[in-house]
Enzyme design. Structure first.
Site, PDB file in Angstrom:
ATOM      1  CB  SER A   1     -12.671  -7.653  -0.940  1.00 24.36           C
ATOM      2  OG  SER A   1     -12.030  -8.675  -1.575  1.00 24.36           O
TER       3      SER A   1
ATOM      4  N   GLY B   1      -5.916   9.296   4.595  1.00 21.42           N
ATOM      5  CA  GLY B   1      -5.096   8.001   3.989  1.00 21.42           C
ATOM      6  C   GLY B   1      -5.170   7.860   2.791  1.00 21.42           C
ATOM      7  CG  LEU B   2      -5.399  10.688   0.580  1.00 21.90           C
ATOM      8  CD1 LEU B   2      -5.204  12.167   0.056  1.00 21.90           C
ATOM      9  CD2 LEU B   2      -6.733  10.093   0.046  1.00 21.90           C
TER      10      LEU B   2
ATOM     11  CE  LYS C   1     -11.200  -7.892   2.362  1.00 23.61           C
ATOM     12  NZ  LYS C   1     -10.214  -7.275   2.785  1.00 23.61           N
TER      13      LYS C   1
ATOM     14  CD  GLU D   1      -7.916 -13.328  -0.823  1.00 22.16           C
ATOM     15  OE1 GLU D   1      -9.059 -12.626  -0.935  1.00 22.16           O
ATOM     16  OE2 GLU D   1      -6.909 -13.082  -0.875  1.00 22.16           O
TER      17      GLU D   1
ATOM     18  CG  HIS E   1     -13.859 -11.979   0.949  1.00 18.20           C
ATOM     19  ND1 HIS E   1     -12.425 -11.654   0.710  1.00 18.20           N
ATOM     20  CD2 HIS E   1     -14.359 -12.049  -0.048  1.00 18.20           C
ATOM     21  CE1 HIS E   1     -12.260 -11.637  -0.447  1.00 18.20           C
ATOM     22  NE2 HIS E   1     -13.383 -11.807  -1.005  1.00 18.20           N
ATOM     23  CG  ASN E   2      -9.628 -11.418   3.260  1.00 23.39           C
ATOM     24  OD1 ASN E   2     -10.336 -10.821   2.845  1.00 23.39           O
ATOM     25  ND2 ASN E   2      -8.400 -10.688   3.493  1.00 23.39           N
TER      26      ASN E   2
HETATM   27  P1  NDP Z   1      -0.911   1.086   3.996  1.00 27.12           P
HETATM   28  O1  NDP Z   1      -1.447   0.015   4.626  1.00 27.12           O
HETATM   29  O2  NDP Z   1       0.577   0.860   3.380  1.00 27.12           O
HETATM   30  O3  NDP Z   1      -0.696   2.338   4.764  1.00 27.12           O
HETATM   31  C1  NDP Z   1      -0.322   3.721   4.275  1.00 27.12           C
HETATM   32  C2  NDP Z   1      -1.072   4.758   4.963  1.00 27.12           C
HETATM   33  O4  NDP Z   1      -1.372   4.745   6.226  1.00 27.12           O
HETATM   34  C3  NDP Z   1      -0.739   6.065   4.334  1.00 27.12           C
HETATM   35  O5  NDP Z   1      -1.672   7.306   3.750  1.00 27.12           O
HETATM   36  C4  NDP Z   1       0.188   6.726   5.688  1.00 27.12           C
HETATM   37  O6  NDP Z   1       0.337   7.933   5.615  1.00 27.12           O
HETATM   38  C5  NDP Z   1      -1.025   6.078   6.599  1.00 27.12           C
HETATM   39  N1  NDP Z   1      -0.437   5.940   8.253  1.00 27.12           N
HETATM   40  C6  NDP Z   1       0.558   4.980   8.384  1.00 27.12           C
HETATM   41  N2  NDP Z   1       0.504   5.248   9.823  1.00 27.12           N
HETATM   42  C7  NDP Z   1      -0.124   6.464   9.995  1.00 27.12           C
HETATM   43  C8  NDP Z   1      -0.258   7.129  11.469  1.00 27.12           C
HETATM   44  N3  NDP Z   1       0.220   6.767  12.663  1.00 27.12           N
HETATM   45  N4  NDP Z   1      -1.173   8.214  11.317  1.00 27.12           N
HETATM   46  C9  NDP Z   1      -1.977   8.533  10.251  1.00 27.12           C
HETATM   47  N5  NDP Z   1      -1.536   7.756   9.097  1.00 27.12           N
HETATM   48  C10 NDP Z   1      -0.695   6.885   9.090  1.00 27.12           C
HETATM   49  O7  NDP Z   1      -1.871   1.493   2.837  1.00 27.12           O
HETATM   50  P2  NDP Z   1      -2.742   0.708   1.699  1.00 27.12           P
HETATM   51  O8  NDP Z   1      -3.297   1.746   0.790  1.00 27.12           O
HETATM   52  O9  NDP Z   1      -2.047  -0.472   1.072  1.00 27.12           O
HETATM   53  O10 NDP Z   1      -4.046   0.118   2.562  1.00 27.12           O
HETATM   54  C11 NDP Z   1      -4.725   0.763   3.334  1.00 27.12           C
HETATM   55  C12 NDP Z   1      -5.792  -0.013   4.187  1.00 27.12           C
HETATM   56  O11 NDP Z   1      -6.619  -0.746   3.342  1.00 27.12           O
HETATM   57  C13 NDP Z   1      -4.848  -0.891   5.078  1.00 27.12           C
HETATM   58  O12 NDP Z   1      -5.743  -1.240   6.384  1.00 27.12           O
HETATM   59  C14 NDP Z   1      -5.120  -2.345   4.196  1.00 27.12           C
HETATM   60  O13 NDP Z   1      -4.956  -3.280   5.178  1.00 27.12           O
HETATM   61  C15 NDP Z   1      -6.483  -2.176   3.790  1.00 27.12           C
HETATM   62  N6  NDP Z   1      -6.397  -3.194   2.453  1.00 27.12           N
HETATM   63  C16 NDP Z   1      -5.540  -3.051   1.411  1.00 27.12           C
HETATM   64  C17 NDP Z   1      -5.638  -3.950   0.338  1.00 27.12           C
HETATM   65  C18 NDP Z   1      -4.721  -3.622  -0.651  1.00 27.12           C
HETATM   66  O14 NDP Z   1      -4.658  -4.398  -1.571  1.00 27.12           O
HETATM   67  N7  NDP Z   1      -3.649  -3.070  -0.468  1.00 27.12           N
HETATM   68  C19 NDP Z   1      -7.051  -4.300  -0.071  1.00 27.12           C
HETATM   69  C20 NDP Z   1      -8.162  -4.183   1.151  1.00 27.12           C
HETATM   70  C21 NDP Z   1      -7.628  -3.474   2.153  1.00 27.12           C
HETATM   71  P3  NDP Z   1       1.619   8.623   5.227  1.00 27.12           P
HETATM   72  O15 NDP Z   1       1.562   8.762   3.941  1.00 27.12           O
HETATM   73  O16 NDP Z   1       1.986   9.750   5.953  1.00 27.12           O
HETATM   74  O17 NDP Z   1       2.841   7.643   5.471  1.00 27.12           O
END
Ligand code: NDP
Length: 477
Positions: free
Chosen positions: A128, A9-10, A182, A189, A185-186
């Site tokens: 966080s 998950g990048l 967490k 916040e 924490h939120n």
């Molecule tokens: P997103 O929540 O936008 O998720 C996108 C990622 O999820 C992509 O890598 C995508 O893959 C993958 N994905 C979505 N559906 C699937 C699936 N069915 N199977 C496999 N992979 C899937 O990304 P963020 O980086 O913003 O956040 C990641 C996590 O971190 C979330 O749970 C979020 O709540 C949490 N988080 C986020 C914070 C923030 O500030 N954004 C802070 C703290 C936690 P693809 O590229 O193939 O679509």
């Protein structure tokens, strides 16, 4: 198989976490559902360190040294389950799966039990600090087994934020404890942000001050007890000018706050546990009220105000009153949040060290603040402290501001300025310190209409009064 840790998950969070691991010298296996993200990570940041990219999940798993440590950083919910389902058949006993997304803790408890049945460790981990924190050092809240933390602790502590050389990461407790903490924490916040917003509104309405002037007040406050990331960014936001109109930026932003759900989860859980987290609840409802468009349209210009027009005579004294009221309300919100952690810890057998939670929130995360040191010290003095507000430091600090708090809340009411978080926090403070609450009447009413019984102040036992007949009292036990 040489990678020491893997990230699947990048998107923004996973990419930055992977880069953080790499920059700390770890060999990082990287994978994403769509390979494009993996390729762009390598193309843009390959020189951050040693990455092992894989297109397929099977190759990704095979690239990891055992026990495998795999961080899942995908969209919370069904996506997390989909990734787990794909991973599990590829893993071997003792491997460690880490969910670092924003999962709801009951999901984490379910997944932990499922993976444990397969001989795997599942570690729900709160992270966080947003994308900046993920890259440069977040606050990390891992749950799961003690054994898994023996493997993960050194790596996570290494990449976490540090305050005075102390890592902002510790083992929180079993199964869903990390995601639970967490979540709270939120919630805190939310309360912190609402309290700051109310302070801004009070200064605006009371003094007729401009955004820039209020920004200067917040910048000043950030040099004292209130010093925190949220106060700091508030000062910056208030000082910002909208490039389109030249007006103060906050004055052109629509007044409707949105939410992604963690505040709501916190309040829902508090209701389940019966813990009064009024500050977080009011903050969550205040966002809901701001977004209640038809209701607001029906009320604006229609509901009678019958309020005074605010006429502050001593500007400096007023600013100091708002500061003291903000500090006191903030202590209430944190005290309530830590009560909720204690209640859940007892309910789920997590044995959470609340002082350690305050310590790992000092850096990396959104609520990082000077004042968290005081919370850690309070729980070090008395580990089973029943009420944070009753710790000697906070009793004195809040006691010092109670007069100011009462002046601000009463003046706000007289002048028609809504302060849901300030005023409910004061009501909680007065409620929790009251020798006698009117709950005696509630119990009597309940006994009247539902025979729900009551206890007496003068002797032990459970009693019922025959309200509809001769009003005689019977002792039930
Ligand atoms: P997103 O929540 O936008 O998720 C996108 C990622 O999820 C992509 O890598 C995508 O893959 C993958 N994905 C979505 N559906 C699937 C699936 N069915 N199977 C496999 N992979 C899937 O990304 P963020 O980086 O913003 O956040 C990641 C996590 O971190 C979330 O749970 C979020 O709540 C949490 N988080 C986020 C914070 C923030 O500030 N954004 C802070 C703290 C936690 P693809 O590229 O193939 O679509």
């Amino acid at each position: 198989a040489r990678a020491q840790i893997g990230v699947t998950g990048l998107a923004v969070m996973g990419r930055n976490l992977a880069r953080n691991f790499a920059r700390h010298g770890y060999t990082v296996a990287v994978h994403n559902r769509s390979f494009g993200r993996t390729q762009s990570l390598i193309a843009d940041h390959g020189d951050d360190g040693d990455f092992v990219p894989s297109e397929s999940m099977a190759d990704f798993v095979a690239s990891l040294a055992r026990p495998r440590k795999i961080v899942i950083m995908v969209k919370a919910g069904a996506a997390t389950d989909a990734v787990i389902a794909e991973l599990v058949p590829l893993l071997e006993e003792g491997d460690i799966v880490i969910d670092a997304g924003n999962a709801h803790f009951p999901d984490t408890r379910r997944r932990e039990a499922e993976l444990r049945a397969h001989g795997l460790h599942f570690v729900g981990t709160g992270v966080s600090g947003g994308e900046e924190g993920a890259l440069n050092g977040p606050s990390i809240m891992p749950g799961g087994s003690v054994e898994s933390y023996e493997w993960l602790g050194p790596i996570f502590e290494d990449i976490s934020a540090k305050v005075d050389g102390v890592p902002c990461c510790t083992h929180v407790g079993a199964d869903g404890a990390g995601h639970f903490v967490k979540m709270v924490h939120n919630g805190i916040e939310y309360a912190d942000m609402q309290l700051i917003a109310e302070a801004y509104d009070l200064l605006k309405q009371g003094l007729g001050a401009s955004a820039a002037e209020i920004g200067e007040i917040f910048a000043q406050w950030n040099t004292g007890d209130l010093e925190s990331f949220l106060i700091e960014i508030t000062a910056e936001v208030l000082a910002h000018t909208d490039p389109e109109t030249g007006a103060a930026f906050v004055d052109v932003v629509l007044d409707r706050a949105e939410q992604k759900g963690t505040g709501r989860w916190t309040v829902q859980n508090a209701l389940d546990l019966g813990v009064p987290i009024t500050g977080i609840a009011e903050a969550t409802f205040a966002r809901a009220l701001s977004g209640s468009v038809p209701q607001r349209e029906a009320a604006v210009g229609t509901l009678v105000a019958d309020a005074s027009s605010w006429d502050v005579t001593d500007r400096d004294a007023f600013i100091e009153d708002v500061r003291l009221a903000l500090y006191a309300s903030k202590v209430v919100a944190y005290s309530q949040g830590f009560d909720q952690i204690a209640a859940a810890s007892a309910e789920f057998g997590w044995d959470i060290d609340r002082g350690a939670m305050a310590r790992i929130w000092r850096g990396g995360c959104i609520i990082r603040a000077r004042f968290l040191n005081r919370i850690t010290e309070a729980y070090e003095r008395t580990p089973n402290l029943p009420l944070l507000l009753a710790d000697e430091y906070f009793t004195a600090a809040v006691g010092n501001g109670v007069g100011a708090w009462r002046r601000i809340v009463s003046q706000a009411a007289l002048n028609g300025v809504p302060t849901p978080a300030f005023s409910s926090s004061l009501a909680y403070y007065d409620g929790v310190r009251a020798e006698r609450l009117p709950a005696n009447l509630i119990q009597a009413q309940r006994d009247f209409f539902g025979a729900h019984t009551y206890q007496r102040t003068d002797r032990a036992g459970v009693f019922h009064t025959e309200w509809t007949t001769d009003r005689s009292q019977t002792q039930e036990s």
